[in-house]
Structures are given as structure tokens and as C-alpha cells.
Design a protein around this motif. Structure first.
Motif, PDB file in Angstrom:
ATOM      1  N   MET A 274       0.745  -1.222  -0.005  1.00  0.00           N
ATOM      2  CA  MET A 274       0.014   0.067   0.014  1.00  0.00           C
ATOM      3  C   MET A 274       0.930   1.141  -0.179  1.00  0.00           C
ATOM      4  O   MET A 274       2.092   1.174   0.329  1.00  0.00           O
ATOM      5  CB  MET A 274      -0.864   0.091   1.192  1.00  0.00           C
TER       6      MET A 274
ATOM      7  N   ASP B 277      -0.468   4.662   4.256  1.00  0.00           N
ATOM      8  CA  ASP B 277      -1.431   3.852   4.379  1.00  0.00           C
ATOM      9  C   ASP B 277      -1.110   2.714   5.312  1.00  0.00           C
ATOM     10  O   ASP B 277      -0.273   1.881   4.846  1.00  0.00           O
ATOM     11  CB  ASP B 277      -2.094   3.290   3.260  1.00  0.00           C
TER      12      ASP B 277
ATOM     13  N   SER C 197      -6.711  -1.277   6.477  1.00  0.00           N
ATOM     14  CA  SER C 197      -8.132  -1.070   6.116  1.00  0.00           C
ATOM     15  C   SER C 197      -8.824  -2.117   6.816  1.00  0.00           C
ATOM     16  O   SER C 197      -8.263  -2.834   6.992  1.00  0.00           O
ATOM     17  CB  SER C 197      -8.332  -0.526   4.705  1.00  0.00           C
TER      18      SER C 197
ATOM     19  N   ASN D 118      -0.500  -3.141   5.305  1.00  0.00           N
ATOM     20  CA  ASN D 118       0.441  -2.830   4.612  1.00  0.00           C
ATOM     21  C   ASN D 118       1.750  -3.673   4.629  1.00  0.00           C
ATOM     22  O   ASN D 118       2.312  -3.759   5.661  1.00  0.00           O
ATOM     23  CB  ASN D 118       0.798  -1.459   4.826  1.00  0.00           C
TER      24      ASN D 118
ATOM     25  N   GLU E 204     -10.537   3.179   7.095  1.00  0.00           N
ATOM     26  CA  GLU E 204      -9.288   3.355   6.145  1.00  0.00           C
ATOM     27  C   GLU E 204      -8.363   4.118   7.296  1.00  0.00           C
ATOM     28  O   GLU E 204      -8.562   5.291   7.552  1.00  0.00           O
ATOM     29  CB  GLU E 204      -9.280   4.126   4.956  1.00  0.00           C
ATOM     30  N   ASP E 205      -7.190   3.502   7.662  1.00  0.00           N
ATOM     31  CA  ASP E 205      -5.979   4.093   8.487  1.00  0.00           C
ATOM     32  C   ASP E 205      -4.807   4.832   7.797  1.00  0.00           C
ATOM     33  O   ASP E 205      -4.023   3.798   7.268  1.00  0.00           O
ATOM     34  CB  ASP E 205      -6.023   3.172   9.472  1.00  0.00           C
ATOM     35  N   LYS E 206      -4.524   5.877   8.015  1.00  0.00           N
ATOM     36  CA  LYS E 206      -3.495   6.441   7.428  1.00  0.00           C
ATOM     37  C   LYS E 206      -2.399   6.864   8.290  1.00  0.00           C
ATOM     38  O   LYS E 206      -2.713   7.888   9.074  1.00  0.00           O
ATOM     39  CB  LYS E 206      -3.588   7.534   6.474  1.00  0.00           C
TER      40      LYS E 206
END
Length: 180
Positions: free
Chosen positions: A58, A62, A65, A80, A110-112
Motif C-alpha cells: 500500500m 496507508d 483498512s 500494508n 481506512e487508516d493512514k
């Protein structure tokens, strides 16, 4: 044979993971299922919770998710694969927290990089705290520091997390000092 009203029938509702709300509940479930708990095997725990875990490359910001499939209702977690294994563990624990604590609010997360840039919301903050408590349970964390080592590096290595995660968890548990 006697008739019994449904309301009078004793039902034994099987314990479902929807009834689990805390990291301690999940550790107890892992113990019951024979999973490793010190440190906890979050990949196996996710599987026990009915979450499919996928590792895929990813973009660097990122982390992962969690999404509920529309057709089947199954939960799919993507992590990731380019990140360090310790960061992947935190991502898995973080996404488990979203499933346990926030699935009633959303079908997609969705986690950044876990909002390290200062932007956050209550769900992300709660998921981070939940993940830290799941990966570093207070009783095991305290035991390790009191009986094994109090250096950040040793604690991080043992719990398979980042040194930043150790520092934040230590602070939240009331520790202070240079080593913790």
C-alpha cells in the motif's frame, strides 16, 4: 410432552465476539481458544473473530483498512505488507479495535499512519488505545518492567511493537523517566 412458551424457554446464547468490548475480553477469548497471549497473536485473534487478514503493498502513509463486504457481510482487513512487522501488528490490533468498538458506526475504516499528523477523531484515538492495551496488557507490561527490563528497546522487542508504542503505553500507565 408439555408446551412451553418461548418466553419461558431458557436460552443459552453462545458467547459471540459482539459481546466482547475490551482488550481484556479479547485476551480472555484468545486464552480460551488456546492462542498465544504473551505477546498476543493478533493475526490468529483476527481470524477467530471472523476477520480475513490480507497483506498487500500500500502507499507508505496507508497502514491498513477494514471493510465489510456488501454481498457476504464478511469483514476483510488489509495490512500494508511494506511496513515493519511490529507496525503491522499494531495495525491489526487497531483494525480489530474498529471491528469490536466501531462497527455499529461504519462498515469501512481506512487508516493512514494512525493520524500521527495531528488529525484525529474519537474512533481513531480509541482504536489506538485499544490496540496498545491489547498488544501490551497492563499486567504483562508491568510484570516485564518489574522483572525483566525497563528499557524501551527491550519492552518493544518483547511485545513486538515500536518504541513509540511502548513510550505512549508507559505514559498512559503512569510510568515516567528516561527509560520509560
Amino acid at each position: 410432552m408439555a408446551f412451553i412458551k418461548r418466553s419461558e424457554r431458557k436460552s443459552r446464547k453462545p458467547p459471540e465476539f459482539e459481546d466482547l468490548t475490551t482488550p481484556e475480553d479479547l485476551i480472555a477469548l484468545a486464552e480460551k481458544k488456546g492462542l498465544e497471549t504473551n505477546p498476543v497473536s493478533v493475526s490468529e485473534l483476527a481470524s477467530e473473530l471472523g476477520i480475513s487478514v490480507r497483506f498487500e503493498p500500500m502507499p507508505d502513509d496507508d497502514s491498513g483498512s477494514l471493510k465489510k463486504e456488501r454481498k457476504t457481510g464478511n469483514w476483510i482487513m488489509t495490512v500494508n505488507s511494506l511496513h515493519h512487522p511490529h507496525r503491522q501488528r499494531f495495525t491489526i490490533a487497531h483494525e480489530i479495535a474498529h471491528r469490536i468498538r466501531h462497527a455499529a458506526n461504519s462498515d469501512s475504516f481506512e487508516d493512514k499512519t494512525f493520524f500521527r499528523n495531528g488529525e484525529s477523531n474519537w474512533m481513531e484515538a480509541e482504536a489506538n488505545q485499544f490496540a496498545a492495551a491489547l498488544l501490551m496488557p497492563e499486567k504483562y507490561f508491568n510484570y516485564f518492567i518489574e522483572n525483566e527490563s525497563s528499557t524501551v528497546e527491550d519492552v518493544a522487542k518483547y511485545f513486538q511493537v515500536s518504541s513509540m508504542a511502548v513510550r505512549i503505553r508507559a505514559k498512559n500507565l503512569g510510568y515516567e523517566g528516561h527509560n520509560l
